[in-house]
Design a protein around this motif. Structure first.
Motif, PDB file in Angstrom:
ATOM      1  N   GLY A  21      33.377  -3.567 -20.629  1.00  0.00           N
ATOM      2  CA  GLY A  21      33.869  -2.461 -21.448  1.00  0.00           C
ATOM      3  C   GLY A  21      32.857  -2.015 -22.482  1.00  0.00           C
ATOM      4  N   SER A  22      32.178  -2.984 -23.117  1.00  0.00           N
ATOM      5  CA  SER A  22      31.203  -2.621 -24.157  1.00  0.00           C
ATOM      6  C   SER A  22      30.010  -1.884 -23.562  1.00  0.00           C
ATOM      7  N   THR A  23      29.608  -2.260 -22.333  1.00  0.00           N
ATOM      8  CA  THR A  23      28.479  -1.562 -21.687  1.00  0.00           C
ATOM      9  C   THR A  23      28.914  -0.148 -21.294  1.00  0.00           C
ATOM     10  N   LEU A  24      30.167  -0.025 -20.861  1.00  0.00           N
ATOM     11  CA  LEU A  24      30.663   1.318 -20.524  1.00  0.00           C
ATOM     12  C   LEU A  24      30.683   2.197 -21.773  1.00  0.00           C
ATOM     13  N   LEU A  25      31.069   1.588 -22.895  1.00  0.00           N
ATOM     14  CA  LEU A  25      31.066   2.348 -24.154  1.00  0.00           C
ATOM     15  C   LEU A  25      29.642   2.791 -24.492  1.00  0.00           C
ATOM     16  N   LEU A  26      28.707   1.881 -24.317  1.00  0.00           N
ATOM     17  CA  LEU A  26      27.300   2.212 -24.563  1.00  0.00           C
ATOM     18  C   LEU A  26      26.856   3.362 -23.644  1.00  0.00           C
ATOM     19  N   GLY A  27      27.324   3.306 -22.401  1.00  0.00           N
ATOM     20  CA  GLY A  27      26.969   4.360 -21.438  1.00  0.00           C
ATOM     21  C   GLY A  27      27.511   5.713 -21.861  1.00  0.00           C
ATOM     22  N   VAL A  28      28.736   5.724 -22.353  1.00  0.00           N
ATOM     23  CA  VAL A  28      29.320   7.014 -22.730  1.00  0.00           C
ATOM     24  C   VAL A  28      28.706   7.523 -24.041  1.00  0.00           C
ATOM     25  N   ILE A  29      28.320   6.603 -24.924  1.00  0.00           N
ATOM     26  CA  ILE A  29      27.600   7.031 -26.144  1.00  0.00           C
ATOM     27  C   ILE A  29      26.279   7.686 -25.728  1.00  0.00           C
ATOM     28  N   CYS A  30      25.608   7.056 -24.776  1.00  0.00           N
ATOM     29  CA  CYS A  30      24.338   7.634 -24.294  1.00  0.00           C
ATOM     30  C   CYS A  30      24.585   9.004 -23.663  1.00  0.00           C
ATOM     31  N   PHE A  31      25.681   9.128 -22.945  1.00  0.00           N
ATOM     32  CA  PHE A  31      25.963  10.443 -22.359  1.00  0.00           C
ATOM     33  C   PHE A  31      26.229  11.484 -23.446  1.00  0.00           C
TER      34      PHE A  31
END
Lengths: 308, 483
Positions: free
Chosen positions: B229-239
């Protein structure tokens, strides 16, 4: 408007000067994993530094091998020695025809082989050659040929690394020697790299095609033109890949036809029978058992056909 | 032609020199030259679609002329309908045909009817959503008597096809841009300097921020099932920063380039991630589109006047249409709808216009309350961006489920997703520079006016260097080209 152009004309050299300083600072102090567009890495995969140091000393061999990792992992100079053939291996990681041309222009005359064996790996026709250029720029001493190679690749990463290499050649210390054994690879004097014996677990492949870039085909033609100009005898070979992988390519005949037109050509995918699991360390590279079968066969052909 | 290409690096100076030194004697010839240059710029991508721009220009030009010749309301309305039908027709065919066909087919199949596949392989012309909206705004303004129709077809063609903003905006209003084609332009040193600064900042945002954030965002979104979940959050922040850097970067390059030619385009982004609520966010994000929808759809529908139900209806319609404008996919529609849901509490409590000023004006840092407001608004936009970026609604829901799981509280999988450290550094650099210059039009606007030339030039050189060191080796197109 005059003032605008004047400012631009002053800013451009100012910016360029700071840019150069930035490249030096970046290359010196920032860890390479954090840098995107500068890759000055001494040693790297394939022990290119050791090979080039040796290449500068080698003269008058019978055979010079050149090509990608399939070459430096595929031509064991010790095996050829058994046949009385004195050879040197100038393969390098991901070497495309653009780098082959550079290396030949730089080293061929000095090494002065009786025969040049070009390993034409079709995979290398599909890549741009940046990674191999960075490997060579980082491990060879700075020379004008590098500039020509960089211009033909026209990549920002290559330009940055070249500028840093120039700085390192003028102001830097000598390149530190690298270990002959790294990550299971052992550098053998003569340019061959022996990997710890490993076996590939075969897999099945979807049908696919070799892709190629026109710039690499043109570079290959330039190699042939260059060899003909200086009168060096050569043959072209294809080092075997796993039979399953080879069979998955639908356009092998195109590659064969391209290479056949450019000189004496031996496709060892068709000349020897190898097993995916027994003779390869991965899908593209022979293990030592495979190397022995391949090299023995090649040596026999060379002697039988009086190729040198 | 991409702004971040060698082609454009050659094209721009050539056009600049011819524009100011060869064709500067006559305004009509100068405008004609801009039309030719703009068509070359667009045709570089695919010359076959130039006829669409020409067609859209001709239709609206002649509708404008005809509107000026009649006062009969019925005729005027018909003419307006001709323009809207033509532009929406072009847009609908190229952008939405397959979407509607597929959805009708799915609906019929669901009801038990068998429908033969009849989708077409249609290439979406770059920038079609932008220039069709721009030409429509002209006709609507003429219809509303806000603008005198032009009789100068060259100026009008130049207005529609003006290359800096042709393919991804800002979606200009005729009332702002068209009159600039009538006036003699003279070179303005300060404005041109400002233009170059804006181009530089735009390139930084696009090439350094957006393209590098894309590396992580693409990896995470394309393999979302593999990450915590935390990596997905990081991914969406990057997006979130990818799309901001990409689109606001394009806008800055477009506005800066226009300045070099003596034009002032409208502002398109005003530091949207420093917004304290969603209403403020939408006043600061893609301003030219938001105001287009406001002026030509929302207000004519009654806007925020009238009953509560009407407010709700209008808000949902406007945001959903805005979502659909972005792409023919349910993900964009849900993205728009979700923003409407965010917006509704504000509009229903009349709190949608409480944050009109820039946050923490004249202060160095925001108050704690402002900070949390900014953070909450950003988090809301993040959830919406998941729909915007996902391949399908199912993908978005699975992504959300994965993100809002226990693993959200674990450490992100930094090592497997690329160069997170330099990207974090670059993002911090951009956010800091934008924060401390948030009262200006863009982060480098009038940068260091009270500093020495050496200081300013060194700073610009640093940005050039960061661009050189962090740009991707292949030219990556702007996301908004597809819209």
């Amino acid at each position: 408007m005059k003032q605008f152009f004047k400012k631009i004309l002053l800013f451009v050299p100012f910016c360029f000067a700071l840019y150069l300083i930035g490249i030096v600072v970046w290359g010196e102090f920032i860890p390479s994993k954090y840098i995107n567009n500068l890759r000055y890495k001494i040693g790297s995969i394939g022990q290119m530094q050791l090979r080039l140091q040796e290449a500068k000393r080698i003269k008058n061999v019978d055979i010079l091998f050149i090509g990608s990792s399939a070459a430096y992992r595929g031509f064991d100079t010790r095996i050829f020695k058994k046949y009385g053939i004195n050879s040197f291996n100038l393969g390098s990681s991901a070497q495309t025809p653009i780098q082959t041309l550079y290396l030949l222009r730089r080293y061929l005359m000095e090494i002065n082989p009786k025969l040049l064996v070009i390993d034409a790996n079709p995979l290398m026709l599909s890549i741009d050659g940046t990674e191999s250029a960075l490997d060579i720029i980082s491990n060879d001493s700075f020379n004008k040929g590098m500039v020509d190679m960089a211009l033909s690749l026209n990549s920002l990463k290559v330009y940055h690394t070249l500028l840093y290499a120039w700085y390192a050649s003028v102001f830097g210390e000598d390149k530190p020697p690298i270990d002959t054994v790294r990550n299971g690879d052992k550098y053998i004097s003569g340019g061959f790299v022996e990997h710890e014996l490993a076996f590939f677990k075969h897999i099945n492949y979807e049908k696919q095609e070799w892709e190629y870039r026109k710039i690499q085909l043109r570079a290959f033609d330039k190699i042939i033109e260059y060899l003909k100009t200086i009168g060096v005898k050569y043959i072209i070979v294809q080092t075997p890949i796993t039979p399953k992988l080879y069979a998955s390519f639908a356009n092998n005949s195109f590659i064969d036809s391209f290479l056949e037109k450019r000189g004496s050509y031996y496709n060892f995918n068709q000349l020897i029978t190898l097993n995916d699991s027994l003779h390869f360390l991965d899908a593209n590279h022979l293990n030592q058992q495979g190397v022995e079968i391949y090299n023995n066969k090649l040596a026999e052909i060379l002697l039988k056909d009086n190729l040198f | 032609m991409l702004f971040n290409s060698i082609d454009f690096a050659v094209f721009l100076p050539i056009v600049f020199v011819f524009y100011w030194f060869v064709f500067n004697k006559n305004i009509k010839i100068q405008n004609l030259f801009l039309v030719v240059a703009s068509y070359v710029f667009y045709g570089w991508w695919d010359w076959r679609f130039l006829f669409l721009i020409a067609l859209s220009s001709f239709i609206d030009f002649f509708v404008g002329i005809l509107l000026s010749k009649t006062d009969i309301e019925r005729d005027r309305r018909r003419l307006l309908l001709v323009s809207i039908a033509a532009n929406i027709g072009i847009l609908g065919f190229f952008k939405y045909y397959n979407f509607f066909y597929e959805n009708f087919a799915t609906a019929f199949t669901f009801l038990g009817f068998s429908i033969k596949s009849n989708t077409l392989k249609i290439i979406l012309p770059v920038g079609i959503s932008f220039y069709t909206f721009q030409t429509m705004s002209y006709t609507i303004d003429v219809y509303r008597n806000k603008l005198t129709p032009t009789k100068d077809i060259i100026a009008f063609s130049a207005y529609v096809s003006f290359f800096p903003q042709l393919v991804a905006g800002p979606i200009e209003r005729a009332t702002n841009l068209l009159p600039q084609f009538y006036r003699t332009r003279s070179f303005d040193f300060d404005n041109s300097k400002e233009g170059l600064r804006q181009i530089l900042w735009g390139f930084f945002k696009k090439v350094v921020i957006a393209d590098n954030c894309a590396e992580i965002a693409n990896l995470v979104f394309n393999n979302s099932a593999d990450y915590s979940g935390s990596t997905l959050l990081l991914g969406v922040i990057c997006f979130a920063f990818q799309i901001y850097g990409d689109f606001s970067g394009y806008s800055d390059i477009a506005i800066g380039t226009a300045k070099l030619f003596g034009f002032n385009l409208m502002r398109n982004f005003a530091y949207p991630y420093f917004s304290r609520d969603i209403a403020e966010f939408w006043r600061r994000w893609h301003i030219s589109l938001s105001t287009w929808f406001r002026d030509y759809i929302y207000i004519p529908m009654g806007g925020s006047r009238g009953t509560t139900w009407r407010k709700i209806k209008n808000t949902i319609i406007i945001f959903t249409i805005s979502g659909f404008w972005h792409g023919a996919n349910w993900t964009f529609i849900v993205w728009g709808f979700l923003n409407a849901v965010y917006f509704l509490p504000l509009i229903l409590t009349n709190k949608n216009r409480i944050n009109l000023e820039i946050v923490a004006k004249h202060s160095l840092f925001p108050t704690l309350k402002e900070f949390f407001q900014i953070l909450l608004t950003f988090l809301l936009t993040l959830v919406a961006w998941i729909f915007f970026r996902s391949e399908s609604l199912m993908h978005a829901f699975v992504f959300l489920k994965g993100m809002f799981s226990v693993s959200l509280f674990s450490l992100p999988h930094f090592s497997g997703i690329g160069r997170t450290v330099p990207i974090a550094f670059l993002l911090t650099f951009m956010i800091a520079l934008e924060w401390f210059n948030r009262e200006k039009e863009f982060a480098l606007s009038n940068f260091g006016t009270n500093r020495t030339t050496l200081y300013r030039w060194s700073f610009y050189s640093l940005i050039v260097f960061l661009i050189g060191m962090h740009m991707q080796t292949n030219e990556t197109p702007f996301i908004y080209f597809q819209f």
